[in-house]
Design a protein around this motif. Structure first.
Motif, short mmCIF file in Angstrom:
data_model
loop_
_atom_site.label_atom_id
_atom_site.label_comp_id
_atom_site.label_asym_id
_atom_site.label_seq_id
_atom_site.Cartn_x
_atom_site.Cartn_y
_atom_site.Cartn_z
N ALA A 55 38.31 -0.15 -47.65
CA ALA A 55 37.63 -1.00 -48.46
C ALA A 55 36.37 -1.35 -47.80
O ALA A 55 35.19 -1.25 -48.25
CB ALA A 55 38.06 -2.37 -48.45
N ASP A 56 36.06 -1.55 -46.43
CA ASP A 56 34.75 -1.67 -45.74
C ASP A 56 33.79 -0.66 -46.05
O ASP A 56 32.58 -0.51 -46.27
CB ASP A 56 35.05 -2.04 -44.45
CG ASP A 56 33.85 -2.00 -43.67
OD1 ASP A 56 33.11 -3.14 -43.55
OD2 ASP A 56 33.72 -1.09 -42.68
N VAL A 57 34.56 0.63 -45.71
CA VAL A 57 33.72 1.77 -45.74
C VAL A 57 32.95 1.77 -47.21
O VAL A 57 31.86 2.19 -47.57
CB VAL A 57 34.25 3.10 -45.63
CG1 VAL A 57 33.51 4.32 -46.16
CG2 VAL A 57 34.68 3.30 -44.13
N LEU A 58 33.78 1.77 -48.14
CA LEU A 58 33.36 1.60 -49.66
C LEU A 58 32.31 0.69 -49.75
O LEU A 58 31.33 0.78 -50.59
CB LEU A 58 34.59 1.76 -50.55
CG LEU A 58 35.76 2.62 -50.83
CD1 LEU A 58 36.66 2.18 -51.90
CD2 LEU A 58 34.74 3.87 -51.06
N MET A 59 32.36 -0.61 -49.28
CA MET A 59 31.43 -1.60 -49.25
C MET A 59 30.07 -1.23 -48.72
O MET A 59 28.98 -1.57 -49.52
CB MET A 59 32.02 -2.77 -48.42
CG MET A 59 30.93 -3.93 -48.39
SD MET A 59 31.47 -5.12 -47.23
CE MET A 59 31.35 -4.31 -45.58
N ILE A 60 29.97 -0.24 -47.59
CA ILE A 60 28.86 0.12 -47.13
C ILE A 60 28.10 1.08 -48.08
O ILE A 60 26.96 1.02 -48.01
CB ILE A 60 28.98 0.53 -45.59
CG1 ILE A 60 29.72 -0.66 -44.82
CG2 ILE A 60 27.77 1.30 -44.85
CD1 ILE A 60 28.70 -1.82 -44.55
N ILE A 61 28.82 2.14 -48.47
CA ILE A 61 28.51 3.13 -49.37
C ILE A 61 27.71 2.42 -50.51
O ILE A 61 26.76 2.85 -51.01
CB ILE A 61 29.60 4.01 -49.79
CG1 ILE A 61 30.09 4.91 -48.43
CG2 ILE A 61 28.97 5.01 -50.89
CD1 ILE A 61 31.02 5.74 -48.69
N SER A 62 28.42 1.49 -51.06
CA SER A 62 27.96 0.82 -52.24
C SER A 62 26.71 0.14 -52.13
O SER A 62 25.70 0.33 -52.80
CB SER A 62 28.90 -0.27 -52.95
OG SER A 62 30.14 0.41 -53.21
N GLY A 63 26.33 -0.51 -50.93
CA GLY A 63 25.18 -1.12 -50.47
C GLY A 63 23.90 -0.07 -50.28
O GLY A 63 22.96 -0.43 -50.82
N TYR A 64 24.40 1.11 -49.62
CA TYR A 64 23.45 2.15 -49.60
C TYR A 64 22.95 2.60 -51.02
O TYR A 64 21.78 2.54 -51.17
CB TYR A 64 23.98 3.45 -48.88
CG TYR A 64 22.96 4.49 -48.67
CD1 TYR A 64 21.92 4.44 -47.93
CD2 TYR A 64 23.36 5.58 -49.47
CE1 TYR A 64 21.38 5.67 -47.93
CE2 TYR A 64 22.55 6.57 -49.66
CZ TYR A 64 21.28 6.58 -48.89
OH TYR A 64 20.75 7.84 -48.79
N MET A 65 23.88 2.94 -51.85
CA MET A 65 23.64 3.27 -53.26
C MET A 65 22.92 2.36 -53.81
O MET A 65 21.72 2.82 -54.76
CB MET A 65 24.94 3.66 -54.02
CG MET A 65 25.61 4.83 -53.30
SD MET A 65 24.70 6.58 -53.15
CE MET A 65 24.34 6.82 -54.86
N ALA A 66 23.17 1.16 -53.67
CA ALA A 66 22.31 0.05 -54.38
C ALA A 66 20.83 0.10 -53.96
O ALA A 66 20.00 -0.08 -54.59
CB ALA A 66 22.92 -1.37 -54.02
N SER A 67 20.66 0.36 -52.54
CA SER A 67 19.39 0.33 -52.14
C SER A 67 18.41 1.37 -52.43
O SER A 67 17.32 1.39 -52.79
CB SER A 67 19.57 0.39 -50.57
OG SER A 67 20.15 -0.69 -50.15
N VAL A 68 18.98 2.62 -52.61
CA VAL A 68 18.09 3.80 -52.98
C VAL A 68 18.19 4.12 -54.48
O VAL A 68 17.46 4.94 -55.02
CB VAL A 68 18.81 5.03 -52.08
CG1 VAL A 68 18.71 4.91 -50.85
CG2 VAL A 68 20.24 5.43 -52.95
N SER A 69 18.91 3.28 -55.24
CA SER A 69 18.86 3.49 -56.65
C SER A 69 17.53 3.01 -57.43
O SER A 69 16.75 1.91 -57.15
CB SER A 69 19.99 2.56 -57.45
OG SER A 69 21.27 2.90 -57.08
N VAL A 70 16.97 3.94 -58.23
CA VAL A 70 15.58 3.45 -58.82
C VAL A 70 15.85 2.97 -60.20
O VAL A 70 14.81 2.21 -60.75
CB VAL A 70 15.02 4.91 -58.70
CG1 VAL A 70 14.34 5.32 -57.48
CG2 VAL A 70 15.62 5.79 -59.58
N VAL A 71 17.16 3.15 -60.72
CA VAL A 71 17.39 2.14 -62.21
C VAL A 71 17.94 1.01 -61.87
O VAL A 71 18.86 0.95 -61.11
CB VAL A 71 18.18 3.22 -63.04
CG1 VAL A 71 18.42 2.38 -64.28
CG2 VAL A 71 17.72 4.58 -63.14
N THR A 72 17.10 0.01 -62.43
CA THR A 72 17.76 -1.29 -62.06
C THR A 72 18.86 -1.72 -62.34
O THR A 72 19.67 -2.13 -61.44
CB THR A 72 16.80 -2.45 -62.69
OG1 THR A 72 15.20 -2.00 -62.61
CG2 THR A 72 17.04 -3.86 -62.43
#
Length: 261
Positions: free
Chosen positions: A132-149
């Motif tokens: 669950a922790d790994v998925l949390m970190i990956i989600s945070g990264y994807m949120a950071s690099v997303s360009v669509v709000t």
């Protein structure tokens, strides 16, 4: 219809991509100073944990090995950022240090592993919480690099959704295992390091909200804030475990055996 929506999202992403940035909001001298302090603190702690691991018995050595890699990996990440590596430009023409996410992807599961070892938790549960922790970190990264709000905030919510079971497991599941062991010294130690971890980790999404989220914090302010949290979450965590050296006796997973008559 789904293909049309995908094509529309792709076109929007290309339009918002930071490749057209003429200037990028970069880290300033204050942020660089924060990276230097973080690098020095993590390096010193890594060396001390290596020395501890080399001069202790095999039963306690596992805790110091975890501590060594927790701080050692973070040291490498901070060195990379100080060297001008591990970053990219994200939407809004803002400098984004993805080296932090590489660090957290590796070190936060190690922190959970160390908490689980102290608690005497079974390895299946520890592995589930780490997942669950790994998925949390990956989600945070994807949120950071997303360009669509919209996509950005969906990823952020996914990350928060994974963060909740991690917090629950540390605060409740692992602690119940410690209580079953009926060892007051270990219970006291676990309570300290667990709540330190939970409280500090709760600040990370807050900093994200005002940095990659709303872009209210400068890159330097974000860097210093993350440095302080990293040092507390890692260095203070390691020293709290070291200070309770004598309490770290035999603490293998608790076996729930039943006697049938």
């Amino acid at each position: 219809m789904p293909l049309t929506m995908l094509a529309g999202a792709t076109a929007a992403a290309k339009a918002l991509a930071p490749t057209a940035c003429t200037t990028i909001e970069e880290i300033g001298s204050t942020g660089i100073g924060g990276l230097i302090l973080g690098f020095l603190a993590l390096t010193a702690t890594t060396i001390l944990m290596i020395a501890k691991a080399a001069n202790t018995d095999p039963e306690r050595r596992k805790y110091y090995f975890c501590n060594t890699f927790i701080c050692g990996i973070a040291t490498f990440a901070y060195f990379a950022m100080l060297s001008g590596q591990g970053w990219t430009a994200i939407s809004g023409c803002r400098q984004f240090f993805y080296a932090h996410y590489v660090d957290w992807l590796l070190t936060t599961p190690l922190i959970i592993l160390n908490l689980g070892l102290i608690a005497g938790q079974d390895f299946v549960t520890i592995a589930a919480v780490c997942g669950a922790d790994v998925l949390m970190i990956i989600s945070g990264y994807m949120a950071s690099v997303s360009v669509v709000t919209t996509v950005k905030w969906f990823w952020f919510l996914f990350g928060i959704g994974m963060f909740m079971p991690v917090v629950y497991s540390i605060a409740r599941t692992f602690r119940e295992t410690v209580i079953v062991r009926k060892d007051p010294e270990v219970l006291e130690l676990y309570g300290k390091v667990a709540w330190l971890t939970i409280i500090i980790w709760c600040f990370y999404p807050i900093v994200w909200l005002f940095s990659e989220g709303f872009a209210s914090f400068s890159v330097s302010f974000e860097t210093v804030a993350l440095m302080i949290m990293d040092v507390v979450a890692k260095c203070a965590f390691c020293f709290m475990i070291t200070s309770a050296h004598e309490s770290l006796g035999a603490s293998g997973p608790v076996s729930h055996s039943r006697e049938y008559v």
